[in-house]
Design a protein around this motif. Structure first.
Motif, PDB file in Angstrom:
ATOM      1  N   UNK A   1       0.799  -1.228   0.000  1.00  0.00           N
ATOM      2  CA  UNK A   1       0.000   0.000   0.000  1.00  0.00           C
ATOM      3  C   UNK A   1       0.830   1.276   0.000  1.00  0.00           C
ATOM      4  N   UNK A   2       1.936   1.315   0.726  1.00  0.00           N
ATOM      5  CA  UNK A   2       2.662   2.566   0.930  1.00  0.00           C
ATOM      6  C   UNK A   2       4.113   2.405   0.498  1.00  0.00           C
ATOM      7  N   UNK A   3       4.412   2.759  -0.762  1.00  0.00           N
ATOM      8  CA  UNK A   3       5.780   2.582  -1.247  1.00  0.00           C
ATOM      9  C   UNK A   3       6.755   3.540  -0.560  1.00  0.00           C
ATOM     10  N   UNK A   4       6.263   4.708  -0.125  1.00  0.00           N
ATOM     11  CA  UNK A   4       7.135   5.639   0.587  1.00  0.00           C
ATOM     12  C   UNK A   4       7.627   5.056   1.894  1.00  0.00           C
ATOM     13  N   UNK A   5       6.721   4.411   2.627  1.00  0.00           N
ATOM     14  CA  UNK A   5       7.107   3.780   3.894  1.00  0.00           C
ATOM     15  C   UNK A   5       8.079   2.632   3.649  1.00  0.00           C
ATOM     16  N   UNK A   6       7.847   1.876   2.560  1.00  0.00           N
ATOM     17  CA  UNK A   6       8.750   0.773   2.218  1.00  0.00           C
ATOM     18  C   UNK A   6      10.129   1.313   1.865  1.00  0.00           C
ATOM     19  N   UNK A   7      10.177   2.389   1.113  1.00  0.00           N
ATOM     20  CA  UNK A   7      11.453   2.985   0.725  1.00  0.00           C
ATOM     21  C   UNK A   7      12.230   3.437   1.954  1.00  0.00           C
ATOM     22  N   UNK A   8      11.540   4.060   2.886  1.00  0.00           N
ATOM     23  CA  UNK A   8      12.204   4.540   4.100  1.00  0.00           C
ATOM     24  C   UNK A   8      12.669   3.378   4.969  1.00  0.00           C
ATOM     25  N   UNK A   9      11.855   2.334   5.080  1.00  0.00           N
ATOM     26  CA  UNK A   9      12.195   1.199   5.944  1.00  0.00           C
ATOM     27  C   UNK A   9      13.392   0.420   5.412  1.00  0.00           C
ATOM     28  N   UNK A  10      13.484   0.294   4.095  1.00  0.00           N
ATOM     29  CA  UNK A  10      14.555  -0.500   3.491  1.00  0.00           C
ATOM     30  C   UNK A  10      15.737   0.341   3.045  1.00  0.00           C
ATOM     31  N   UNK A  11      15.573   1.680   3.068  1.00  0.00           N
ATOM     32  CA  UNK A  11      16.597   2.608   2.580  1.00  0.00           C
ATOM     33  C   UNK A  11      16.941   2.326   1.114  1.00  0.00           C
ATOM     34  N   UNK A  12      15.931   1.899   0.368  1.00  0.00           N
ATOM     35  CA  UNK A  12      16.115   1.653  -1.056  1.00  0.00           C
ATOM     36  C   UNK A  12      15.835   2.904  -1.868  1.00  0.00           C
ATOM     37  N   UNK A  13      15.859   2.738  -3.188  1.00  0.00           N
ATOM     38  CA  UNK A  13      15.578   3.846  -4.107  1.00  0.00           C
ATOM     39  C   UNK A  13      14.159   3.702  -4.630  1.00  0.00           C
ATOM     40  N   UNK A  14      13.413   4.792  -4.628  1.00  0.00           N
ATOM     41  CA  UNK A  14      12.056   4.783  -5.158  1.00  0.00           C
ATOM     42  C   UNK A  14      12.117   5.055  -6.656  1.00  0.00           C
ATOM     43  N   UNK A  15      11.722   4.073  -7.456  1.00  0.00           N
ATOM     44  CA  UNK A  15      11.783   4.196  -8.905  1.00  0.00           C
ATOM     45  C   UNK A  15      10.603   5.013  -9.428  1.00  0.00           C
ATOM     46  N   UNK A  16      10.710   5.567 -10.642  1.00  0.00           N
ATOM     47  CA  UNK A  16       9.644   6.426 -11.182  1.00  0.00           C
ATOM     48  C   UNK A  16       8.272   5.763 -11.236  1.00  0.00           C
ATOM     49  N   UNK A  17       8.227   4.434 -11.406  1.00  0.00           N
ATOM     50  CA  UNK A  17       6.938   3.755 -11.507  1.00  0.00           C
ATOM     51  C   UNK A  17       6.421   3.259 -10.159  1.00  0.00           C
ATOM     52  N   UNK A  18       7.160   3.536  -9.074  1.00  0.00           N
ATOM     53  CA  UNK A  18       6.669   3.211  -7.743  1.00  0.00           C
ATOM     54  C   UNK A  18       7.319   2.032  -7.059  1.00  0.00           C
ATOM     55  N   UNK A  19       8.099   1.222  -7.779  1.00  0.00           N
ATOM     56  CA  UNK A  19       8.802   0.110  -7.142  1.00  0.00           C
ATOM     57  C   UNK A  19       9.949   0.636  -6.295  1.00  0.00           C
ATOM     58  N   UNK A  20      10.357  -0.152  -5.306  1.00  0.00           N
ATOM     59  CA  UNK A  20      11.495   0.190  -4.458  1.00  0.00           C
ATOM     60  C   UNK A  20      12.645  -0.744  -4.822  1.00  0.00           C
ATOM     61  N   UNK A  21      13.805  -0.176  -5.104  1.00  0.00           N
ATOM     62  CA  UNK A  21      14.949  -0.954  -5.583  1.00  0.00           C
ATOM     63  C   UNK A  21      16.062  -0.981  -4.546  1.00  0.00           C
ATOM     64  N   UNK A  22      16.569  -2.201  -4.296  1.00  0.00           N
ATOM     65  CA  UNK A  22      17.687  -2.410  -3.369  1.00  0.00           C
ATOM     66  C   UNK A  22      18.874  -2.973  -4.143  1.00  0.00           C
TER      67      UNK A  22
END
Length: 422
Positions: free
Chosen positions: A176-197
């Protein structure tokens, strides 16, 4: 007591034998149970060694060629390949050489070649690490490279090969919340919404795994459901659903999804992930062509050559030879025709394949529209966040390639299109 690293290296040789000698995919060789007796760390090392040796196979063979008058039997050659790979990335010469000499010496058929293995790997150890990075980026085999050059250009195919050799980072899709996932994993938020590690480590130890707030899914593979845009309460049919990333995306939207796939084992994994993420779907192990009913929306991720996934599966171009392509093309056409039949008037169908071949994408859509009246391509469905206009294809679909986002780690090759039924 076995030498450190020996079980993993022996298993890696077996895996290469299966791919390069038997034409099996790594997933098939691993799934056959041959690695079950290894502890998890050795199993992971064996898979990594086999995968990365296949990724750099052309470079490795060029280095070995200088030290071989003729090719030894496949198992010995594969032991040399894995040993050379380890040496070329800086592995300790003593441990690497001794391990592969030991592995070959224990072979009833090839034990007499342990001296050759020792001599060749010691020569590779002398300068392999310096030579390896200077060699040409490994190319795709001719059976695949030729059609891709014809479809794109030599320059584009070279860029795709660079992406393949670079490998793939780990992409996550948030429930539901890609921003929270990005912050929790310290990954990169991609333009289409996926989080990349880039460095993921053990997936099950990442924040949010046990709570089920995300799942692993390449960024390109997450786009078809965004194009489908399922709505709460809609009846959605997903055909060829495993491994289930798209199933969870649809379920998270609030739509009622029926997910169909022929593989019982792969659907069992889908069920596990649905349970972990606390999402619901009607899972059916069966033939997509046997499905009935009328649906608001359908997602068909058709069986294909999987040529878009080589950066994650470098075994594919070595285990396959293209001989099954025409059967796949025909099956895709049958599935498209059946999906259209199941679609309600006014409904939408998203067709996608993780392939780089236009025959499995653009050409299928053009032929579908010729076979059926009352269908149209909905190019506006591609108006989603992060989509580069340059990715759009002439007939109104989306053509994704591994060399896109090259500075961020690339993406899988995919074709995606939305079809509307009047």
């Amino acid at each position: 007591m076995p030498q450190a690293g020996l079980p993993a290296r022996r298993a890696a040789v077996f895996l290469l034998d299966q791919v390069l000698g038997e034409g099996r995919l790594l997933s098939e060789a691993i799934g056959g149970g041959a690695l079950e007796r290894l502890d998890p760390a050795d199993r992971a090392t064996a898979q990594r060694l086999a995968t990365e040796t296949l990724r750099g196979l052309e470079r490795i063979d060029r280095i070995l060629q200088k030290h071989l008058q003729k090719y030894p039997p496949i198992t010995v050659r594969n032991a040399l390949r894995i040993g050379a790979y380890e040496l070329c990335i800086g592995g300790a010469a003593h441990g690497v050489v001794n391990s592969f000499v030991e592995i070959v010496s224990r072979s009833k058929r090839h034990g007499s070649m342990k001296g050759l293995v020792n001599a060749v790997l010691r020569k590779v150890a002398a300068n392999g690490a310096e030579v390896y990075p200077t060699l040409r980026t490994p190319r795709l085999p001719k059976w695949l490279r030729g059609p891709l050059v014809e479809a794109y250009s030599p320059e584009i195919v070279a860029a795709i090969e660079e992406a393949h050799f670079a490998g793939a980072p780990l992409d996550l899709t948030a429930k539901s919340d890609q921003g929270a996932l990005q912050r929790a994993t310290e990954g990169a938020l991609l333009p289409t919404g996926s989080v990349r590690l880039k460095e993921a480590g053990q997936v099950s130890m990442l924040p949010g795994f046990k709570k089920g707030t995300w799942w692993v899914q390449d960024a390109a593979a997450a786009i078809p459901v965004q194009v489908l845009a399922p709505k709460e309460g809609e009846a959605v049919l997903e055909l060829c659903a495993a491994p289930g990333g798209k199933t969870m995306q649809i379920a998270a939207s609030g739509a009622k999804v029926r997910a169909v796939d022929t593989s019982e084992s792969r659907m069992a994994r889908v069920a596990e992930n649905l349970k972990r993420t606390k999402l619901e779907a009607d899972l059916v192990v069966g033939d997509a062509l046997a499905e009935e009913g009328q649906w608001d929306a359908i997602l068909l991720d058709a069986p294909c050559s999987a040529t878009g996934t080589i950066r994650r599966h470098p075994d594919l171009p070595h285990a396959k030879d293209g001989s099954d392509f025409f059967d796949l093309f025909n099956l895709q056409a049958q599935m498209l025709d059946h999906a259209v039949h199941l679609l309600k008037p006014g409904g939408r169908l998203v067709y996608c394949t993780c392939s780089l071949l236009p025959d499995e994408g653009e050409a299928q859509v053009e032929e579908l529209l010729e076979r059926h009246e009352g269908l149209r391509v909905d190019a506006e469905a591609l108006d989603i966040e992060g989509i580069d206009p340059a990715w759009r294809s002439e007939e109104g679909g989306l053509r994704l390639r591994p060399d896109y986002w090259s500075d961020q780690g690339g993406m899988d090759g995919f074709y995606i299109v939305c079809i509307r039924k009047d």
